[in-house]
Motif scaffolding. Structure first.
Motif, PDB file in Angstrom:
ATOM      1  N   LEU A  43       0.834  -1.213   0.000  1.00  0.00           N
ATOM      2  CA  LEU A  43       0.000   0.000   0.000  1.00  0.00           C
ATOM      3  C   LEU A  43       0.861   1.252   0.000  1.00  0.00           C
ATOM      4  N   THR A  44       1.957   1.209   0.762  1.00  0.00           N
ATOM      5  CA  THR A  44       2.856   2.367   0.805  1.00  0.00           C
ATOM      6  C   THR A  44       3.438   2.622  -0.582  1.00  0.00           C
ATOM      7  N   ALA A  45       3.878   1.554  -1.238  1.00  0.00           N
ATOM      8  CA  ALA A  45       4.429   1.699  -2.594  1.00  0.00           C
ATOM      9  C   ALA A  45       3.353   2.230  -3.529  1.00  0.00           C
ATOM     10  N   ALA A  46       2.146   1.686  -3.420  1.00  0.00           N
ATOM     11  CA  ALA A  46       1.039   2.110  -4.287  1.00  0.00           C
ATOM     12  C   ALA A  46       0.714   3.578  -4.065  1.00  0.00           C
ATOM     13  N   ALA A  47       0.746   4.006  -2.810  1.00  0.00           N
ATOM     14  CA  ALA A  47       0.412   5.396  -2.490  1.00  0.00           C
ATOM     15  C   ALA A  47       1.407   6.362  -3.136  1.00  0.00           C
ATOM     16  N   GLN A  48       2.635   5.901  -3.330  1.00  0.00           N
ATOM     17  CA  GLN A  48       3.653   6.768  -3.930  1.00  0.00           C
ATOM     18  C   GLN A  48       3.373   7.047  -5.403  1.00  0.00           C
ATOM     19  N   LEU A  49       2.460   6.303  -6.001  1.00  0.00           N
ATOM     20  CA  LEU A  49       2.074   6.581  -7.388  1.00  0.00           C
ATOM     21  C   LEU A  49       1.103   7.750  -7.454  1.00  0.00           C
ATOM     22  N   LYS A  50       0.578   8.141  -6.279  1.00  0.00           N
ATOM     23  CA  LYS A  50      -0.314   9.294  -6.158  1.00  0.00           C
ATOM     24  C   LYS A  50      -1.539   9.179  -7.072  1.00  0.00           C
ATOM     25  N   GLN A  51      -2.137   7.992  -7.075  1.00  0.00           N
ATOM     26  CA  GLN A  51      -3.353   7.783  -7.860  1.00  0.00           C
ATOM     27  C   GLN A  51      -4.382   7.147  -6.950  1.00  0.00           C
ATOM     28  N   ASP A  52      -5.643   7.132  -7.405  1.00  0.00           N
ATOM     29  CA  ASP A  52      -6.673   6.404  -6.673  1.00  0.00           C
ATOM     30  C   ASP A  52      -6.294   4.932  -6.629  1.00  0.00           C
ATOM     31  N   ILE A  53      -6.616   4.292  -5.524  1.00  0.00           N
ATOM     32  CA  ILE A  53      -6.296   2.879  -5.358  1.00  0.00           C
ATOM     33  C   ILE A  53      -7.568   2.069  -5.147  1.00  0.00           C
ATOM     34  N   ASP A  54      -7.701   0.979  -5.869  1.00  0.00           N
ATOM     35  CA  ASP A  54      -8.713  -0.027  -5.557  1.00  0.00           C
ATOM     36  C   ASP A  54      -7.932  -1.232  -5.043  1.00  0.00           C
ATOM     37  N   CYS A  55      -8.570  -2.027  -4.194  1.00  0.00           N
ATOM     38  CA  CYS A  55      -7.938  -3.263  -3.734  1.00  0.00           C
ATOM     39  C   CYS A  55      -8.816  -4.435  -4.127  1.00  0.00           C
ATOM     40  N   VAL A  56      -8.202  -5.598  -4.315  1.00  0.00           N
ATOM     41  CA  VAL A  56      -8.983  -6.802  -4.541  1.00  0.00           C
ATOM     42  C   VAL A  56      -8.473  -7.888  -3.602  1.00  0.00           C
ATOM     43  N   ILE A  57      -9.427  -8.601  -3.006  1.00  0.00           N
ATOM     44  CA  ILE A  57      -9.066  -9.679  -2.082  1.00  0.00           C
ATOM     45  C   ILE A  57      -9.660 -10.980  -2.595  1.00  0.00           C
ATOM     46  N   PHE A  58      -8.815 -11.989  -2.777  1.00  0.00           N
ATOM     47  CA  PHE A  58      -9.294 -13.311  -3.169  1.00  0.00           C
ATOM     48  C   PHE A  58      -9.262 -14.218  -1.952  1.00  0.00           C
ATOM     49  N   GLY A  59     -10.294 -15.032  -1.791  1.00  0.00           N
ATOM     50  CA  GLY A  59     -10.286 -15.970  -0.665  1.00  0.00           C
ATOM     51  C   GLY A  59     -11.500 -16.872  -0.677  1.00  0.00           C
ATOM     52  N   THR A  60     -11.486 -17.859   0.230  1.00  0.00           N
ATOM     53  CA  THR A  60     -12.642 -18.747   0.329  1.00  0.00           C
ATOM     54  C   THR A  60     -13.601 -18.274   1.418  1.00  0.00           C
ATOM     55  N   GLU A  61     -13.111 -17.403   2.304  1.00  0.00           N
ATOM     56  CA  GLU A  61     -13.982 -16.911   3.384  1.00  0.00           C
ATOM     57  C   GLU A  61     -13.389 -15.641   3.991  1.00  0.00           C
ATOM     58  N   LYS A  62     -14.247 -14.950   4.764  1.00  0.00           N
ATOM     59  CA  LYS A  62     -13.827 -13.792   5.576  1.00  0.00           C
ATOM     60  C   LYS A  62     -13.185 -12.649   4.779  1.00  0.00           C
TER      61      LYS A  62
END
Lengths: 342, 194
Positions: A43-62
């Motif tokens: 996230l810190t690295a992503a924030a340095q791009l100074k753009q909007d961020i979306d996240c995606v989480i893959f999983g079987t639960e929670k």
């Protein structure tokens, strides 16, 4: 009035899809649906791009629990958290995850896709890059600007500065090179959105997983690491290191050089080095480790390095902040006693 | 039906060499520097040969992309037991800018042309440390991938692979044809330089 409002909204969204740069972060879960530590560095690295961020989480639960933890990082400019939750993601097989990630990319046209340097992201992101016909960028250590990055080559003996000309840049982030993002400090709440795709994978199946369960912290996030080399001479002698680590409950753990692992003194996943784990603890104590290039590649970012070795000419002393020339079998028990008294 | 394997081998600066960055920072000095087969590719070759010895594989084809000197590396693969060697010539300036995406396309094309059942690669090359080619070849071919393999068992047109992951290991089963990348502990290569 009403139609004018619609018109202006339509115009805005058209402009958005044509030149709006944005980042997707592949966020990861660990046991119990908690957020993986490496995602905070990413996230810190992503924030340095100074753009909007979306996240995606893959999983079987929670995935919802993980998303709620992510929402706390309000200073990271996270707009949307996509949840891809399905029993079919068991084992997070690349063949199950990549097609869905590809769909998400086609719908949203991110300019940057980032993941931590984990086995999951290292498996999925290059595969995705091939499908998008772009050259992925592995293990960046710095974000210079929106298309320039630094990374290590030759086991960390040289730093490569590169510029990507690809329309979508697919990047894994060397966790230890970026501070973990901190919670709070911003405003706005990330929206949660479910990804309604079912994985359709008939190419591979997950059989089983054997993960070391331990009360000690993970190597990647431990504050203190006591690391042993071939000079420990046996599996039983590694207990000396565990005894030391246990004096700092919740903060310290044990690592090893490749030589110690190859000699069978400890499990594979303790190996620190170019081809093992990359660590950067506050304190790295190298015990009976000579300091081969490949080992140093895995721990040179440690804040303070202490070396204990019988051989004063060991290369490890060149990079150590503090060195002790001595027999580890005499030094360690003495050190443990002194620490116990404190 | 015994399978046919394509093994990628890369010629890289030897692991023991202390590398030097050129004074104009345009790259690393490679002239006159000792080169060898990438250690992870040695492990991949060893695994392919063992599969042949077990009669699981009937043919092992080695492939390398690069300048004429790659033939040294290919000859080593042949000496270790590969049946054939394919040299994809990429020379001079092109080689300096050759990246994993292009290499993956070359390997994928040859894998298709040779109709192999398994592509075996080292998990990474110790020069660029990219760790991408195996995954990309699999993506391009729409084949399953089993990367960071520490144990491979092939039976009934499937490969059961134990792989090293963060915090331990896991076992997956992939249908052939597939791409497998070799991790350190997959085997101990014969006549290894290490």
């Amino acid at each position: 009035m009403y139609s004018r409002q619609i018109l202006s909204r339509l115009t805005t969204s058209t402009i958005r899809s044509r030149c709006f740069a944005s980042t997707l972060v592949l966020a990861e879960q660990i046991e119990g649906g908690k957020l993986a530590p490496v995602t905070l560095n990413t996230l810190t690295a992503a924030a340095q791009l100074k753009q909007d961020i979306d996240c995606v989480i893959f999983g079987t639960e929670k995935t919802n629990e993980t998303a709620n933890e992510l929402k706390k990082f309000t200073n990271c400019n996270i707009k949307k958290i996509l949840l891809a939750e399905n029993a079919g993601f068991k084992g997070l097989l690349s063949e199950s995850v990549t097609p869905i990630l590809l769909d998400i990319q086609k719908k949203n046209n991110y300019t940057h896709i980032l993941g931590g340097s984990s086995t999951f992201a290292k498996g999925v992101l290059p595969r995705l890059a091939a499908l998008l016909d772009v050259q992925p960028i592995s293990d960046i250590t710095a974000v210079i600007d929106k298309s320039q990055y630094s990374r290590f080559i030759y086991a960390g003996n040289a730093i490569l500065k590169l510029k990507s000309n690809d329309p979508v840049q697919i990047i894994t982030v060397r966790g230890t090179a970026f501070e973990a993002a901190k919670q709070g400090g911003g405003s706005g709440e990330a929206q949660i959105e479910k990804v309604n795709s079912t994985p359709n994978n008939d190419l591979s199946e997950f059989v089983s997983r054997q993960v070391q369960q331990s009360e000690r912290p993970e190597l990647a996030s431990a504050r203190i690491i006591f690391s042993g080399g071939r000079a420990l001479k046996s599996k039983e002698n590694f207990k000396l290191l565990y005894d030391l680590a246990d004096l700092f409950p919740g903060q310290a753990t044990v690592g090893a050089s490749r030589a110690a692992v190859d000699a069978g003194y400890c499990a594979n996943d303790l190996q620190i080095g170019q081809t093992g784990k990359i660590v950067a603890p506050d304190l790295y104590v190298a015990i009976g480790i000579s300091g081969a290039i490949q080992h140093i590649a895995g721990m040179k970012d440690s804040k303070v390095i202490v070396a204990i070795n019988k051989d004063a000419d060991s290369p490890i002393f060149a990079i150590a902040d503090y060195g002790l020339t001595g027999d580890l079998f005499k030094v360690l028990p003495e050190l443990t006693e002194k620490l116990k008294k404190k | 039906m015994a399978i046919r394997i394509l093994v990628g081998v890369k010629r890289a600066i030897d692991y023991a060499v202390k590398i030097q960055v050129k004074s104009d920072k345009s790259g690393v000095v490679t002239e006159g520097v000792k080169h060898s087969m990438n250690p992870f590719d040695e492990i991949a070759v060893e695994e392919a040969i063992r599969l042949k010895e077990k009669k699981v594989a009937q043919e092992v084809i080695a492939i390398s992309c690069g300048p004429p000197q790659c033939q040294e590396t290919l000859r080593t693969a042949l000496a270790l037991g590969a049946d054939r060697a394919i040299h994809v010539e990429v020379a001079g300036k092109d080689y300096e800018t050759l990246q994993p995406l292009a290499i993956s396309k070359l390997i994928a094309a040859v894998a298709k042309k040779e109709n192999v059942d398994l592509v075996l690669l080292g998990k990474l090359a110790i020069d660029d440390d990219s760790n991408q080619t195996g995954q990309m070849v699999a993506g391009l071919l729409s084949w399953p991938q089993a990367v960071f393999a520490s144990k491979v068992d092939i039976k009934d047109k499937k490969a059961e692979v134990m792989r090293e992951i963060d915090g331990g290991s896991e076992t997956i089963r992939v249908k052939l044809p597939a791409v497998i990348t070799a991790d350190l502990r997959l085997n101990q290569p014969r006549f290894a330089n290490l």
